[in-house]
Write an enzyme that holds these catalytic residues in place. Sequence first.
Site, PDB file in Angstrom:
ATOM      1  N   HIS A 182      94.270  52.210 -20.419  1.00 16.71           N
ATOM      2  CA  HIS A 182      93.811  51.603 -19.163  1.00 16.71           C
ATOM      3  C   HIS A 182      93.003  50.315 -19.402  1.00 16.71           C
ATOM      4  O   HIS A 182      92.976  49.430 -18.556  1.00 16.71           O
ATOM      5  CB  HIS A 182      92.909  52.575 -18.387  1.00 16.71           C
ATOM      6  CG  HIS A 182      93.642  53.640 -17.629  1.00 16.71           C
ATOM      7  ND1 HIS A 182      94.229  54.717 -18.240  1.00 16.71           N
ATOM      8  CD2 HIS A 182      93.880  53.790 -16.294  1.00 16.71           C
ATOM      9  CE1 HIS A 182      94.790  55.501 -17.316  1.00 16.71           C
ATOM     10  NE2 HIS A 182      94.590  54.955 -16.130  1.00 16.71           N
ATOM     11  N   CYS A 229      99.357  56.958 -23.941  1.00 13.08           N
ATOM     12  CA  CYS A 229      98.034  57.462 -23.578  1.00 13.08           C
ATOM     13  C   CYS A 229      97.360  57.998 -24.835  1.00 13.08           C
ATOM     14  O   CYS A 229      97.888  58.929 -25.465  1.00 13.08           O
ATOM     15  CB  CYS A 229      98.204  58.579 -22.551  1.00 13.08           C
ATOM     16  SG  CYS A 229      96.673  59.387 -22.091  1.00 13.08           S
ATOM     17  N   ASN A 230      96.240  57.409 -25.202  1.00 14.35           N
ATOM     18  CA  ASN A 230      95.543  57.855 -26.409  1.00 14.35           C
ATOM     19  C   ASN A 230      95.057  59.298 -26.275  1.00 14.35           C
ATOM     20  O   ASN A 230      95.118  60.070 -27.228  1.00 14.35           O
ATOM     21  CB  ASN A 230      94.344  56.946 -26.686  1.00 14.35           C
ATOM     22  CG  ASN A 230      94.772  55.552 -27.093  1.00 14.35           C
ATOM     23  OD1 ASN A 230      94.961  55.270 -28.264  1.00 14.35           O
ATOM     24  ND2 ASN A 230      94.958  54.687 -26.127  1.00 14.35           N
ATOM     25  N   TYR A 237      92.582  62.229 -17.834  1.00 16.22           N
ATOM     26  CA  TYR A 237      92.748  63.228 -18.898  1.00 16.22           C
ATOM     27  C   TYR A 237      91.501  63.284 -19.789  1.00 16.22           C
ATOM     28  O   TYR A 237      91.142  64.336 -20.293  1.00 16.22           O
ATOM     29  CB  TYR A 237      93.900  62.830 -19.823  1.00 16.22           C
ATOM     30  CG  TYR A 237      95.318  63.108 -19.357  1.00 16.22           C
ATOM     31  CD1 TYR A 237      95.597  63.748 -18.150  1.00 16.22           C
ATOM     32  CD2 TYR A 237      96.393  62.730 -20.166  1.00 16.22           C
ATOM     33  CE1 TYR A 237      96.911  63.985 -17.761  1.00 16.22           C
ATOM     34  CE2 TYR A 237      97.702  62.974 -19.789  1.00 16.22           C
ATOM     35  CZ  TYR A 237      97.965  63.596 -18.591  1.00 16.22           C
ATOM     36  OH  TYR A 237      99.267  63.832 -18.230  1.00 16.22           O
ATOM     37  N   GLY A 238      90.895  62.116 -19.999  1.00 10.77           N
ATOM     38  CA  GLY A 238      89.946  61.951 -21.097  1.00 10.77           C
ATOM     39  C   GLY A 238      88.639  62.696 -20.983  1.00 10.77           C
ATOM     40  O   GLY A 238      87.896  62.781 -21.959  1.00 10.77           O
ATOM     41  N   ASP A 257     101.666  58.367 -19.013  1.00  2.24           N
ATOM     42  CA  ASP A 257     100.206  58.267 -19.161  1.00  2.24           C
ATOM     43  C   ASP A 257      99.602  59.158 -18.076  1.00  2.24           C
ATOM     44  O   ASP A 257     100.305  59.631 -17.179  1.00  2.24           O
ATOM     45  CB  ASP A 257      99.774  56.798 -18.969  1.00  2.24           C
ATOM     46  CG  ASP A 257      98.255  56.611 -18.997  1.00  2.24           C
ATOM     47  OD1 ASP A 257      97.605  57.190 -19.878  1.00  2.24           O
ATOM     48  OD2 ASP A 257      97.721  55.910 -18.122  1.00  2.24           O
ATOM     49  N   SER A 258      98.289  59.335 -18.144  1.00  7.92           N
ATOM     50  CA  SER A 258      97.615  60.101 -17.087  1.00  7.92           C
ATOM     51  C   SER A 258      97.714  59.377 -15.742  1.00  7.92           C
ATOM     52  O   SER A 258      97.576  59.994 -14.694  1.00  7.92           O
ATOM     53  CB  SER A 258      96.135  60.255 -17.437  1.00  7.92           C
ATOM     54  OG  SER A 258      95.528  58.973 -17.498  1.00  7.92           O
ATOM     55  N   GLU A 261      92.519  52.794 -11.904  1.00  8.94           N
ATOM     56  CA  GLU A 261      93.414  53.543 -11.000  1.00  8.94           C
ATOM     57  C   GLU A 261      93.284  53.070  -9.555  1.00  8.94           C
ATOM     58  O   GLU A 261      94.220  53.182  -8.777  1.00  8.94           O
ATOM     59  CB  GLU A 261      93.100  55.046 -11.071  1.00  8.94           C
ATOM     60  CG  GLU A 261      93.554  55.715 -12.349  1.00  8.94           C
ATOM     61  CD  GLU A 261      95.053  55.712 -12.563  1.00  8.94           C
ATOM     62  OE1 GLU A 261      95.811  55.998 -11.624  1.00  8.94           O
ATOM     63  OE2 GLU A 261      95.477  55.398 -13.692  1.00  8.94           O
ATOM     64  N   CYS A 317      91.922  53.041 -25.157  1.00  6.07           N
ATOM     65  CA  CYS A 317      92.481  53.740 -23.993  1.00  6.07           C
ATOM     66  C   CYS A 317      93.413  52.730 -23.328  1.00  6.07           C
ATOM     67  O   CYS A 317      93.050  51.557 -23.181  1.00  6.07           O
ATOM     68  CB  CYS A 317      91.361  54.156 -23.042  1.00  6.07           C
ATOM     69  SG  CYS A 317      91.927  54.666 -21.398  1.00  6.07           S
TER      70      CYS A 317
HETATM   71  N1  DGL Z   1      95.087  55.904 -20.573  1.00  2.88           N
HETATM   72  C1  DGL Z   1      94.550  57.032 -21.218  1.00  2.88           C
HETATM   73  C2  DGL Z   1      94.194  56.876 -22.645  1.00  2.88           C
HETATM   74  O1  DGL Z   1      94.774  56.021 -23.295  1.00  2.88           O
HETATM   75  C3  DGL Z   1      94.030  58.147 -20.399  1.00  2.88           C
HETATM   76  C4  DGL Z   1      92.681  57.979 -19.867  1.00  2.88           C
HETATM   77  C5  DGL Z   1      92.292  59.151 -18.994  1.00  2.88           C
HETATM   78  O2  DGL Z   1      93.113  59.632 -18.209  1.00  2.88           O
HETATM   79  O3  DGL Z   1      91.145  59.568 -19.138  1.00  2.88           O
HETATM   80  O4  DGL Z   1      93.364  57.562 -23.170  1.00  2.88           O
END
Ligand code: DGL
Length: 267
Positions: A187, A74-75, A43-44, A11-12, A153, A185
């Site tokens: 998280h 991670c989506n 990432y998002g 994941d990120s 985080e 997501c």
């Molecule tokens: N946990 C992530 C997801 O499912 C990444 C979220 C991110 O890094 O912005 O999208």
Amino acid sequence: MDNNAPIGVFDSGVGGLSILGEIRRLLPDEHLIYLADSAHCPYGIKHLPEIRQRTLVVAGYLIELGAKMIVVACNSACAAGLDQIREVHPEVPVVGVEPAVKPACNRTRNGKIGVLATKLTLTGAKFSSLVEQYGSGIEVYTQPAPGLVELVESGKVADPEAEDLLHQYLDPLLERQVDTIVLGCTHYPFLRPLIQKIAGPKVLILDTGAAVARQTRRVLEQKGIRNLGGTPGIDHFYTSGEPAEVAKVVKLLWKSGQEIVVRKAAV
Ligand code: DGL
């Protein structure tokens, strides 16, 4: 492929631990390597080509470490690069995640659902086709939620700061009377108690952790690479960020009672 080899999960950041926990419960004999790409988190809110590149680098690294299978927990990474990982590594089974739009559309009672996810996920082609496929006759309200990932985080999953920000994102959905909210997501399941508190007990909150774990087991069995060694699997943690910092949050969210060691990943 060696059945005793680990499953690589990434994941990120620490969000994918919500998926890892379900995999650990369902597949106790499997060895797991978890990689948090913390140096590039979140990432998002970034551009798709950059995140596609990261997903390829991180998946490649896990394969170099000996992973027999990859779970992209991670989506946002799936929206950006799941197909590309499969193209580049056709020999390695890859399981991805997607927001639980299908179960939400099946389970809503009033035909109104809300989807909380990152901008990258919500603007991707995969998400549009999910809504097109399952959302006919359903009012689907989407809500990008910048800032939530950073709170998780930093371990602030029960802070007033998190509650305030969640109100900002959930109130508009609740005003539209959604009866089902998708946590799109990985998280966000760590914020579930606050989300349920704000939404109230009648609103159904859905995530995909258990379904992804079941899919992981299915693929391992189909490929004949499930570890049935009968001894507990070991969890290994890596990060591209600062191991000591990441270890603090992993300890908070990964309630296994085991000693947590986070290694530096050269990615
Ligand atoms: N946990 C992530 C997801 O499912 C990444 C979220 C991110 O890094 O912005 O999208």
